[in-house]
Write a protein that holds these residues in place. Sequence first.
Motif, PDB file in Angstrom:
ATOM      1  N   CYS A  33       0.839  -1.312  -0.103  1.00 27.27           N
ATOM      2  CA  CYS A  33       0.016   0.002   0.046  1.00 27.27           C
ATOM      3  C   CYS A  33       0.679   1.113   0.063  1.00 27.27           C
ATOM      4  CB  CYS A  33      -1.126  -0.076   1.140  1.00 27.27           C
ATOM      5  SG  CYS A  33      -2.270  -1.395   1.027  1.00 27.27           S
ATOM      6  N   ASP A  34       1.506   1.292  -1.050  1.00 27.38           N
ATOM      7  CA  ASP A  34       2.463   2.496  -1.097  1.00 27.38           C
ATOM      8  C   ASP A  34       2.153   3.366  -2.040  1.00 27.38           C
ATOM      9  OD1 ASP A  34       5.544   0.371  -0.797  1.00 27.38           O
ATOM     10  OD2 ASP A  34       3.945   0.916   0.604  1.00 27.38           O
ATOM     11  N   PHE A  35       2.153   4.676  -1.709  1.00 24.14           N
ATOM     12  CA  PHE A  35       1.459   5.788  -2.975  1.00 24.14           C
ATOM     13  C   PHE A  35       2.766   6.087  -3.678  1.00 24.14           C
ATOM     14  CE2 PHE A  35      -2.747   6.589  -1.456  1.00 24.14           C
ATOM     15  CZ  PHE A  35      -2.647   6.332  -0.245  1.00 24.14           C
ATOM     16  N   ASP A  36       2.427   6.622  -4.922  1.00 28.65           N
ATOM     17  CA  ASP A  36       3.555   6.923  -5.820  1.00 28.65           C
ATOM     18  C   ASP A  36       4.232   8.228  -5.635  1.00 28.65           C
ATOM     19  OD1 ASP A  36       3.512   4.538  -7.519  1.00 28.65           O
ATOM     20  OD2 ASP A  36       1.346   5.152  -7.666  1.00 28.65           O
ATOM     21  N   LEU A  37       3.314   9.303  -5.089  1.00 25.22           N
ATOM     22  CA  LEU A  37       3.719  10.773  -4.934  1.00 25.22           C
ATOM     23  C   LEU A  37       2.831  11.171  -3.666  1.00 25.22           C
ATOM     24  CD1 LEU A  37       5.228  13.193  -5.428  1.00 25.22           C
ATOM     25  CD2 LEU A  37       3.696  13.550  -7.604  1.00 25.22           C
ATOM     26  N   VAL A  38       3.568  11.807  -2.682  1.00 26.22           N
ATOM     27  CA  VAL A  38       2.813  12.561  -1.641  1.00 26.22           C
ATOM     28  C   VAL A  38       3.423  13.896  -1.665  1.00 26.22           C
ATOM     29  CG1 VAL A  38       2.602  12.374   0.917  1.00 26.22           C
ATOM     30  CG2 VAL A  38       2.574  10.427  -0.484  1.00 26.22           C
ATOM     31  N   PHE A  39       2.206  14.747  -1.655  1.00 25.96           N
ATOM     32  CA  PHE A  39       2.485  16.086  -1.670  1.00 25.96           C
ATOM     33  C   PHE A  39       2.296  16.544  -0.030  1.00 25.96           C
ATOM     34  CE2 PHE A  39       3.076  17.653  -5.854  1.00 25.96           C
ATOM     35  CZ  PHE A  39       2.412  16.782  -6.573  1.00 25.96           C
ATOM     36  N   LEU A  40       3.147  17.405   0.457  1.00 23.34           N
ATOM     37  CA  LEU A  40       2.978  17.800   1.985  1.00 23.34           C
ATOM     38  C   LEU A  40       3.367  19.404   2.221  1.00 23.34           C
ATOM     39  CD1 LEU A  40       4.282  14.635   3.862  1.00 23.34           C
ATOM     40  CD2 LEU A  40       1.940  15.536   3.772  1.00 23.34           C
ATOM     41  N   GLY A  41       2.878  19.755   3.092  1.00 21.31           N
ATOM     42  CA  GLY A  41       3.346  21.263   3.440  1.00 21.31           C
ATOM     43  C   GLY A  41       4.057  21.202   4.799  1.00 21.31           C
ATOM     44  N   LEU A  42       4.341  22.536   4.992  1.00 18.40           N
ATOM     45  CA  LEU A  42       5.008  22.657   6.440  1.00 18.40           C
ATOM     46  C   LEU A  42       4.586  23.904   7.025  1.00 18.40           C
ATOM     47  CD1 LEU A  42       7.475  21.833   8.391  1.00 18.40           C
ATOM     48  CD2 LEU A  42       8.802  23.521   7.128  1.00 18.40           C
ATOM     49  N   GLY A  43       4.107  23.355   8.463  1.00 21.43           N
ATOM     50  CA  GLY A  43       3.543  24.720   9.206  1.00 21.43           C
ATOM     51  C   GLY A  43       4.393  25.283   9.881  1.00 21.43           C
ATOM     52  N   GLU A  44       4.380  26.431  10.259  1.00 20.63           N
ATOM     53  CA  GLU A  44       5.414  27.439  10.925  1.00 20.63           C
ATOM     54  C   GLU A  44       5.687  26.722  12.394  1.00 20.63           C
ATOM     55  OE1 GLU A  44       2.939  31.264   9.670  1.00 20.63           O
ATOM     56  OE2 GLU A  44       4.141  31.442  11.475  1.00 20.63           O
ATOM     57  N   ASP A  45       4.834  25.746  12.965  1.00 20.47           N
ATOM     58  CA  ASP A  45       5.473  24.936  14.182  1.00 20.47           C
ATOM     59  C   ASP A  45       6.051  23.586  13.798  1.00 20.47           C
ATOM     60  OD1 ASP A  45       1.618  23.901  14.673  1.00 20.47           O
ATOM     61  OD2 ASP A  45       3.317  23.619  12.952  1.00 20.47           O
ATOM     62  N   GLY A  46       6.218  23.432  12.537  1.00 26.71           N
ATOM     63  CA  GLY A  46       6.945  21.949  12.250  1.00 26.71           C
ATOM     64  C   GLY A  46       5.884  20.960  11.735  1.00 26.71           C
ATOM     65  N   HIS A  47       4.561  21.362  11.703  1.00 26.87           N
ATOM     66  CA  HIS A  47       3.532  20.363  11.543  1.00 26.87           C
ATOM     67  C   HIS A  47       3.647  20.151  10.251  1.00 26.87           C
ATOM     68  CE1 HIS A  47       0.339  23.544  10.712  1.00 26.87           C
ATOM     69  NE2 HIS A  47       0.203  22.316   9.692  1.00 26.87           N
ATOM     70  N   THR A  48       3.147  18.862   9.598  1.00 24.66           N
ATOM     71  CA  THR A  48       2.691  18.495   8.499  1.00 24.66           C
ATOM     72  C   THR A  48       1.723  17.732   8.157  1.00 24.66           C
ATOM     73  OG1 THR A  48       3.865  17.808   6.331  1.00 24.66           O
ATOM     74  CG2 THR A  48       4.224  16.485   8.448  1.00 24.66           C
ATOM     75  N   ALA A  49       0.776  17.733   7.236  1.00 23.34           N
ATOM     76  CA  ALA A  49      -0.543  16.922   7.030  1.00 23.34           C
ATOM     77  C   ALA A  49      -1.165  17.686   8.318  1.00 23.34           C
ATOM     78  CB  ALA A  49      -0.409  15.444   7.029  1.00 23.34           C
TER      79      ALA A  49
END
Length: 242
Positions: free
Chosen positions: A132-148
Amino acid sequence: MPDIRICGNVAELNHRVAEATAGAIVGAVRRRGRCSVVLSGGNTPRALYTHLASQYREQIPWADVHMFWGDERYVPASDPDSNYRMALDTLLAHVPCPDDHVHPMPVSTTPADAAASEYERTIRSHFPGEECDFDLVFLGLGEDGHTASLFPGSPAVTETRRWVTAVQVAAKPPVRLTMTLPRLTRAANIFVLAVGAKKAQALHDVVRDDADPRALPAAGLFSSKGTLTWWVDEEAAARLTD
Ligand code: 6PG
């Protein structure tokens, strides 16, 4: 050494990320017959999605692409805060990705915990009998270091069993659904986008060798099985040499 691509400005970043996205999708379709993508929310990817829709309609085999979300605000799809709505408005309404290839998180399922479990079942059924592996994941970065929607100090950051979990966050809207790090980090390619001076401190802190994912969840991405690329503009990169 983290793979950080510093772009002169946002327009250059969106062009380079779009080129890399097209390459990753075409490669996945060639290898697996389809490409399974995880979209991120927030504001940063809006311009990228718009660019993909306007400039890459022909270069990308959209009919072979499946779209998922790495996190979602637990609000109706019609809500301005909805990550699904943002992707629909900027990208999905403008490219020929079949409707049954678009897999939004089930925000109408209650309670949120049941919605998280339902989405996990959706992911499992998408990858029958294969990794169950995705081929491409887009993520962002919050100012507090969070992602998703994996925020500092959240038990979701260290969740190892569930693939998707419901979280209460201080940010608005307060209830989110998010993929967990074990699911996100199995992807073949992860693109993290960070733009603007407000992300400079978080990027500096997250890419340090001693960054603790419990305090800086985006640091948890370094356990990725595949490639991990940080796409940043010069403003977000300003503290990297500190
Ligand atoms: C969300 C996103 C979140 C986002 C970061 C950065 O649902 O908001 O998934 O993780 O990527 O908060 O947001 P911006 O791109 O708006 O700065």
